[in-house]
Design a protein around this motif. Structure first.
Motif, PDB file in Angstrom:
ATOM      1  N   VAL A  50      14.904  20.832  10.303  1.00 41.85           N
ATOM      2  CA  VAL A  50      13.617  21.042  11.261  1.00 41.85           C
ATOM      3  C   VAL A  50      12.424  21.293  10.292  1.00 41.85           C
ATOM      4  O   VAL A  50      11.277  20.992  10.365  1.00 41.85           O
ATOM      5  CB  VAL A  50      14.078  21.670  12.401  1.00 41.85           C
ATOM      6  N   VAL A  51      12.681  22.307   9.769  1.00 37.17           N
ATOM      7  CA  VAL A  51      11.434  23.042   8.789  1.00 37.17           C
ATOM      8  C   VAL A  51      11.035  21.966   7.870  1.00 37.17           C
ATOM      9  O   VAL A  51       9.804  21.752   7.726  1.00 37.17           O
ATOM     10  CB  VAL A  51      11.954  24.320   8.457  1.00 37.17           C
ATOM     11  N   ASN A  52      11.838  21.325   6.988  1.00 36.68           N
ATOM     12  CA  ASN A  52      11.647  20.412   6.011  1.00 36.68           C
ATOM     13  C   ASN A  52      10.688  19.278   6.918  1.00 36.68           C
ATOM     14  O   ASN A  52       9.744  18.755   5.933  1.00 36.68           O
ATOM     15  CB  ASN A  52      12.594  19.827   5.286  1.00 36.68           C
ATOM     16  N   ALA A  53      11.315  18.641   7.860  1.00 38.82           N
ATOM     17  CA  ALA A  53      10.798  17.432   8.425  1.00 38.82           C
ATOM     18  C   ALA A  53       9.400  17.966   9.251  1.00 38.82           C
ATOM     19  O   ALA A  53       8.279  17.166   9.177  1.00 38.82           O
ATOM     20  CB  ALA A  53      11.597  16.961   9.860  1.00 38.82           C
ATOM     21  N   THR A  54       9.200  19.120   9.492  1.00 33.22           N
ATOM     22  CA  THR A  54       7.695  19.692  10.191  1.00 33.22           C
ATOM     23  C   THR A  54       6.771  20.064   9.287  1.00 33.22           C
ATOM     24  O   THR A  54       5.676  19.594   9.249  1.00 33.22           O
ATOM     25  CB  THR A  54       8.151  20.990  11.075  1.00 33.22           C
ATOM     26  N   PHE A  55       7.250  20.923   8.251  1.00 35.17           N
ATOM     27  CA  PHE A  55       6.130  21.129   7.293  1.00 35.17           C
ATOM     28  C   PHE A  55       6.248  20.456   5.849  1.00 35.17           C
ATOM     29  O   PHE A  55       5.521  21.006   5.095  1.00 35.17           O
ATOM     30  CB  PHE A  55       6.299  22.791   6.993  1.00 35.17           C
ATOM     31  N   GLY A  56       7.091  19.677   5.587  1.00 32.67           N
ATOM     32  CA  GLY A  56       7.329  19.037   4.234  1.00 32.67           C
ATOM     33  C   GLY A  56       6.276  17.992   3.980  1.00 32.67           C
ATOM     34  O   GLY A  56       5.785  18.068   2.863  1.00 32.67           O
ATOM     35  N   SER A  57       5.715  17.504   5.117  1.00 32.67           N
ATOM     36  CA  SER A  57       4.499  16.588   4.738  1.00 32.67           C
ATOM     37  C   SER A  57       3.086  17.126   5.401  1.00 32.67           C
ATOM     38  O   SER A  57       2.379  16.361   5.402  1.00 32.67           O
ATOM     39  CB  SER A  57       4.801  15.347   5.294  1.00 32.67           C
ATOM     40  N   ILE A  58       2.963  18.412   5.666  1.00 34.53           N
ATOM     41  CA  ILE A  58       2.061  19.018   6.156  1.00 34.53           C
ATOM     42  C   ILE A  58       0.628  18.898   5.347  1.00 34.53           C
ATOM     43  O   ILE A  58      -0.302  18.721   5.961  1.00 34.53           O
ATOM     44  CB  ILE A  58       2.118  20.477   6.722  1.00 34.53           C
ATOM     45  N   THR A  59       0.807  18.924   4.159  1.00 37.99           N
ATOM     46  CA  THR A  59      -0.121  18.874   3.121  1.00 37.99           C
ATOM     47  C   THR A  59      -1.040  17.612   3.288  1.00 37.99           C
ATOM     48  O   THR A  59      -2.303  17.355   3.653  1.00 37.99           O
ATOM     49  CB  THR A  59       0.131  19.345   2.111  1.00 37.99           C
ATOM     50  N   GLU A  60      -0.162  16.654   3.375  1.00 38.99           N
ATOM     51  CA  GLU A  60      -0.738  15.308   3.080  1.00 38.99           C
ATOM     52  C   GLU A  60      -1.482  14.727   4.462  1.00 38.99           C
ATOM     53  O   GLU A  60      -2.409  14.270   4.771  1.00 38.99           O
ATOM     54  CB  GLU A  60       0.394  13.989   2.840  1.00 38.99           C
ATOM     55  N   LEU A  61      -0.538  15.115   5.754  1.00 37.28           N
ATOM     56  CA  LEU A  61      -0.892  14.830   6.959  1.00 37.28           C
ATOM     57  C   LEU A  61      -2.443  15.541   7.383  1.00 37.28           C
ATOM     58  O   LEU A  61      -2.911  15.033   8.027  1.00 37.28           O
ATOM     59  CB  LEU A  61       0.020  15.193   7.961  1.00 37.28           C
ATOM     60  N   THR A  62      -2.250  16.705   6.865  1.00 37.30           N
ATOM     61  CA  THR A  62      -3.547  17.644   7.088  1.00 37.30           C
ATOM     62  C   THR A  62      -4.646  16.685   6.567  1.00 37.30           C
ATOM     63  O   THR A  62      -5.863  16.502   7.241  1.00 37.30           O
ATOM     64  CB  THR A  62      -3.626  18.708   6.647  1.00 37.30           C
ATOM     65  N   PHE A  63      -4.784  16.128   5.382  1.00 40.15           N
ATOM     66  CA  PHE A  63      -5.881  15.408   4.744  1.00 40.15           C
ATOM     67  C   PHE A  63      -6.269  14.199   5.594  1.00 40.15           C
ATOM     68  O   PHE A  63      -7.158  13.793   5.662  1.00 40.15           O
ATOM     69  CB  PHE A  63      -5.477  15.306   3.300  1.00 40.15           C
ATOM     70  N   TYR A  64      -4.879  13.595   5.650  1.00 42.68           N
ATOM     71  CA  TYR A  64      -5.089  12.135   6.313  1.00 42.68           C
ATOM     72  C   TYR A  64      -5.790  12.308   7.751  1.00 42.68           C
ATOM     73  O   TYR A  64      -6.642  11.521   7.837  1.00 42.68           O
ATOM     74  CB  TYR A  64      -3.800  11.388   6.470  1.00 42.68           C
ATOM     75  N   LEU A  65      -5.319  13.238   8.446  1.00 45.33           N
ATOM     76  CA  LEU A  65      -5.961  13.321   9.781  1.00 45.33           C
ATOM     77  C   LEU A  65      -7.407  13.710   9.813  1.00 45.33           C
ATOM     78  O   LEU A  65      -8.415  13.226  10.424  1.00 45.33           O
ATOM     79  CB  LEU A  65      -5.159  14.583  10.856  1.00 45.33           C
ATOM     80  N   THR A  66      -7.853  14.748   8.834  1.00 44.62           N
ATOM     81  CA  THR A  66      -9.150  14.962   8.667  1.00 44.62           C
ATOM     82  C   THR A  66      -9.928  13.874   8.422  1.00 44.62           C
ATOM     83  O   THR A  66     -11.006  13.857   8.699  1.00 44.62           O
ATOM     84  CB  THR A  66      -9.359  16.355   7.851  1.00 44.62           C
ATOM     85  N   ALA A  67      -9.384  13.171   7.461  1.00 49.50           N
ATOM     86  CA  ALA A  67     -10.319  11.901   6.894  1.00 49.50           C
ATOM     87  C   ALA A  67     -10.553  10.822   8.212  1.00 49.50           C
ATOM     88  O   ALA A  67     -11.556  10.534   8.047  1.00 49.50           O
ATOM     89  CB  ALA A  67      -9.720  11.302   5.705  1.00 49.50           C
ATOM     90  N   LEU A  68      -9.536  10.654   8.820  1.00 53.50           N
ATOM     91  CA  LEU A  68      -9.408   9.697  10.028  1.00 53.50           C
ATOM     92  C   LEU A  68     -10.635  10.075  10.981  1.00 53.50           C
ATOM     93  O   LEU A  68     -11.434   9.619  11.393  1.00 53.50           O
ATOM     94  CB  LEU A  68      -8.274   9.525  10.606  1.00 53.50           C
ATOM     95  N   LEU A  69     -10.380  11.747  11.254  1.00 55.23           N
ATOM     96  CA  LEU A  69     -11.529  12.072  12.263  1.00 55.23           C
ATOM     97  C   LEU A  69     -12.889  12.033  11.553  1.00 55.23           C
ATOM     98  O   LEU A  69     -13.728  12.033  12.442  1.00 55.23           O
ATOM     99  CB  LEU A  69     -11.054  13.451  12.624  1.00 55.23           C
ATOM    100  N   GLN A  70     -13.093  12.361  10.429  1.00 59.64           N
ATOM    101  CA  GLN A  70     -14.235  12.222   9.725  1.00 59.64           C
ATOM    102  C   GLN A  70     -14.870  10.679   9.720  1.00 59.64           C
ATOM    103  O   GLN A  70     -16.006  10.593  10.155  1.00 59.64           O
ATOM    104  CB  GLN A  70     -14.304  12.729   8.498  1.00 59.64           C
ATOM    105  N   GLY A  71     -13.878   9.913   9.506  1.00 60.37           N
ATOM    106  CA  GLY A  71     -14.603   8.490   9.558  1.00 60.37           C
ATOM    107  C   GLY A  71     -14.813   8.205  11.088  1.00 60.37           C
ATOM    108  O   GLY A  71     -15.847   7.166  11.361  1.00 60.37           O
TER     109      GLY A  71
END
Length: 755
Positions: free
Chosen positions: A410-431
């Motif tokens: 659960v921890v790996n599935a939750t935080f394993g991609s948190i770095t990439e997802l954080t950037f992707y979501l902020t980029a989509l919101l900025q766009g």
């Protein structure tokens, strides 16, 4: 120090003089005995020490009664042996072999310094004793020290010396500064000793002893020390007491002098600033940490002693008198300091935290880019994600090692991609706020770039570096087959809507012209694409959008099935056994003392949360300052997405993969890339689709032709290379060359629509 290596043909040294047939039967004997006689599978080895208990399988000559097949030989030949100091480390190493778990090389528990190599012991040694040193102290690193630091530190001491002489009452300190100015210009092979000892003892019992570190009188007179002397036939020794030249001054008299406070105000403070600056600079250079240790000891020990108690002496090869040693060093640089850790954290990750602080300051203080340009801010924010990714990985590994497999998954599935997802979501919101589709296209390019880098560049680079040390490396083809199958499923699911749109969508072209003027002649068009919005909205809403949502549900379901398959029902394919009952799999070496973890579960969770928040802040700053870069026509936006934004957050994972490959553990190196690629397709993209369904940010799961064919070709190539279960540097070179060719395609590709 932990020994963690694969056992590809681990018992070769037992059969090196035997023919192939005998080797196969011997290997099969071991497998069949452990499966038929479980009571003899694990027996204590006679080669045990007081630190480790080593359990090895017992072999019995029964190959005439239990035949073994070729499949059994192939399976056992790649069996992995796990060596760990304690149960927590064994659990962490077992997690590395599990599908869906982030691969982590560094230790999560403290290792006793006495169990580590001499090279590592040297890194953590203190500079308050004289030790045997072979060779000359005139080295390249020491000369560089004098050029970078020594001359201006010495100059600062000369200036303070003149100032102390001007005060009259500070003349003793002025003389000390004069002596220390020459010492700090070239401190190597010299020692600062404390002379205010009651007596010195000339020792013939140990003629090669140079000096003994500082020790208190209580330690000298303790019964433990007295009892450590030999009882029978001690070697002859002659102890001669040398009376001191003068009685030592009392400590209280030192703080009653007026000159002490003049020294602290006019001498110590400016020198403290100099030493603090040198400590910071030398620590940031990492390989010059011995210089930082020297200046730190000068700051908190030497400069606070009475000047008459400090004596400078050149270290001699044979010294027969004991003396208190304040400071002694031989080298200014050590190339092994890249291994240095602070509370389990690599020194590079510690140093890069300062870059995170600088990034936040210049990002939120200089709003108008008056002092720092947007390009520099973008570079610092993207680089700041590297140490934050390291801390997130360390936190995940710490929690997983101290928890069961369910919590770890659960921890790996939750935080394993948190770095990439954080950037992707902020980029989509900025766009979405700026009303441009360019950032959404860059996010798709970053997703594709992560996929290509993880299945081409990361395995290829690990094969090349590992192949330079090992001519041929083998890996578990069955476990690699699980990752390959999931990779096929994930790529097929992610690009299914794209293939559907190309089959049923309308091709729309812009800037069409007919140069001949004849209506029957063909038209020349540019910027052609499949339109799914204005002109063909019904196809998108009725067919493609439901397909996207279906895929976003099926991909995480396939990921969950993969977890159950590898963690529960078919965990034996990973070929490891932990004897403490926490998993399955190969022989384990563990110590008997209680492990001391660097980070507890609560501390690791707190670090995860803080690092995630800082990553979100840095990602927001990066998307804010990426506009001048994507507006430039010199570089394609595709290239920025597939390189910088895709691979920079994965640098800690790449380093882990390289370290595994150097230890001949290519299986984990390959799993590093495969695990990230599968998480991109089966977790990150479905989460982006879910976020877009809740809050429309314009993310449509339709990729360009370049993304589509590059990904499909890469997956097919990787599965072909991984087919035989072995690799070398040539295969790694092929993967890296293909990756560079694809990067060249992206570099010269025209900008995507909306940019």
């Amino acid at each position: 120090m932990a020994q963690f290596d694969t056992a590809d043909l681990k018992l070769e040294h037992l059969w090196e003089h035997d023919p192939r047939g005998h080797r196969r039967s011997s290997q099969c004997d071991r497998l069949c005995v452990s499966g038929t006689h479980p009571e003899t599978a694990d027996t204590p080895s006679p080669c045990t020490s007081h630190h480790f208990g080593h359990y090895t399988p017992k072999c019995l000559p029964i190959h005439r009664h239990l035949p073994c097949s070729e499949d059994v030989w192939q399976e056992v030949s790649c069996r992995t042996s796990i060596h760990a100091e304690n149960e927590v480390e064994a659990h962490k190493l077992a997690n590395n072999y599990m599908f869906g778990f982030r691969k982590w090389k560094s230790h999560v528990t403290e290792r006793p310094i006495e169990d580590r190599s001499d090279v590592v012991k040297e890194l953590y040694s203190q500079q308050n004793f004289i030790k045997p040193h072979a060779g000359s102290v005139v080295t390249f690193g020491n000369v560089v020290y004098s050029i970078l630091f020594g001359w201006w530190i010495s100059l600062a001491y000369v200036l303070v010396c003149l100032l102390m002489f001007c005060t009259i009452i500070g003349i003793p300190y002025g003389k000390l500064c004069w002596r220390l100015s020459g010492y700090l210009l070239w401190p190597f092979g010299k020692a600062l000793q404390k002379t205010s000892m009651p007596a010195r003892r000339c020792c013939i019992k140990f003629p090669h002893c140079e000096a003994i570190p500082e020790e208190t009188d209580d330690v000298k007179g303790s019964p433990e020390v007295k009892e450590s002397a030999p009882l029978l036939h001690p070697p002859p020794s002659v102890i001669t007491d040398v009376p001191p030249s003068a009685p030592p001054p009392q400590k209280s008299q030192y703080w009653c002098r007026a000159g002490t406070y003049v020294w602290l105000l006019l001498g110590y403070l400016p020198l403290a600033a100099v030493h603090a600056l040198v400590c910071f600079l030398s620590w940031m250079l990492v390989f010059s940490i011995p210089v930082a240790k020297t200046n730190a000891r000068m700051l908190h020990t030497v400069l606070l002693l009475p000047p008459e108690e400090i004596r400078l002496q050149t270290v001699q090869k044979a010294q027969s008198c004991e003396a208190r040693v304040l400071l002694c060093c031989y080298r200014a640089f050590n190339r092994y300091y890249y291994k240095y850790e602070v509370d389990g954290i690599n020194v590079f990750a510690v140093n890069l935290l300062s870059l995170v602080i600088v990034t936040l300051v210049i990002g939120y203080v200089d709003h108008n880019n008056s002092f720092v340009s947007s390009e520099v801010k973008f570079a610092t924010t993207v680089t700041s994600i590297i140490p934050l990714s390291y801390y997130i990985g360390m936190g995940i590994a710490s929690i997983s090692a101290q928890s069961n497999f369910a919590v770890g998954a659960v921890v790996n599935a939750t935080f394993g991609s948190i770095t990439e997802l954080t950037f992707y979501l902020t980029a989509l919101l900025q766009g979405q706020r700026s009303g441009t589709k360019c950032l959404a296209e860059i996010v798709k390019a970053a997703l594709t770039g992560t996929l290509l880098g993880c299945i081409l560049f990361v395995p290829g680079l690990c094969m090349i570096i590992g192949g330079c040390k090992h001519s041929e490396q083998r890996f578990n083809s069955r476990s690699a087959g699980v990752s390959s199958a999931l990779l096929f499923i994930s790529v097929g699911g992610v690009f299914a809507p794209t293939l559907f749109s190309k089959a049923y969508g309308n091709l729309v072209c812009e800037n069409c012209s007919n140069l001949s003027g004849d209506k029957g002649s063909p038209f020349t068009c540019t910027a052609c694409y499949y339109d799914l919005t204005e002109n063909n909205l019904s196809l998108f809403q009725s067919h493609i959008e439901p397909l996207v949502y279906t895929v976003s549900v099926l991909l995480p379901a396939a990921y969950l099935v993969g977890l159950v398959f590898t963690l529960k029902t078919h965990s034996h394919i990973y070929d490891f056994h932990i004897s403490n009952g926490h998993g399955h799999g190969a022989s384990t070496v563990m110590s008997h003392h209680n492990p001391v973890v660097h980070w507890s579960r609560w501390r690791a969770l707190a670090v995860l949360i803080v690092a995630t928040l800082l990553t979100a802040v840095c990602a927001d700053l990066a998307t804010e300052h990426i506009t001048p870069i994507i507006s430039s026509r010199a570089v394609s936006q595709y290239f920025i997405g597939v390189t910088v934004l895709a691979m920079v957050p994965e640098i800690p994972e790449i380093v882990n993969g390289i370290q595994f490959a150097l230890q001949n553990n290519i299986s984990l190196s390959l799993e590093v890339g495969n695990c990230l690629a599968v998480q991109v397709c089966m977790l990150q993209i479905p989460l982006l689709i879910l976020f877009n369904a809740v809050y429309d940010v314009g993310f449509v799961l339709i990729f360009s032709d370049l993304h589509l064919w590059a990904s499909i070709f890469s997956v097919i190539l990787v599965n072909y290379i991984f087919m035989d279960g072995k690799c070398d540097y040539f295969q790694g070179t092929a993967l890296v060359v293909v990756y560079l060719i694809l990067l060249a395609l992206y570099f010269f590709a025209p900008s995507p629509r909306g940019c």
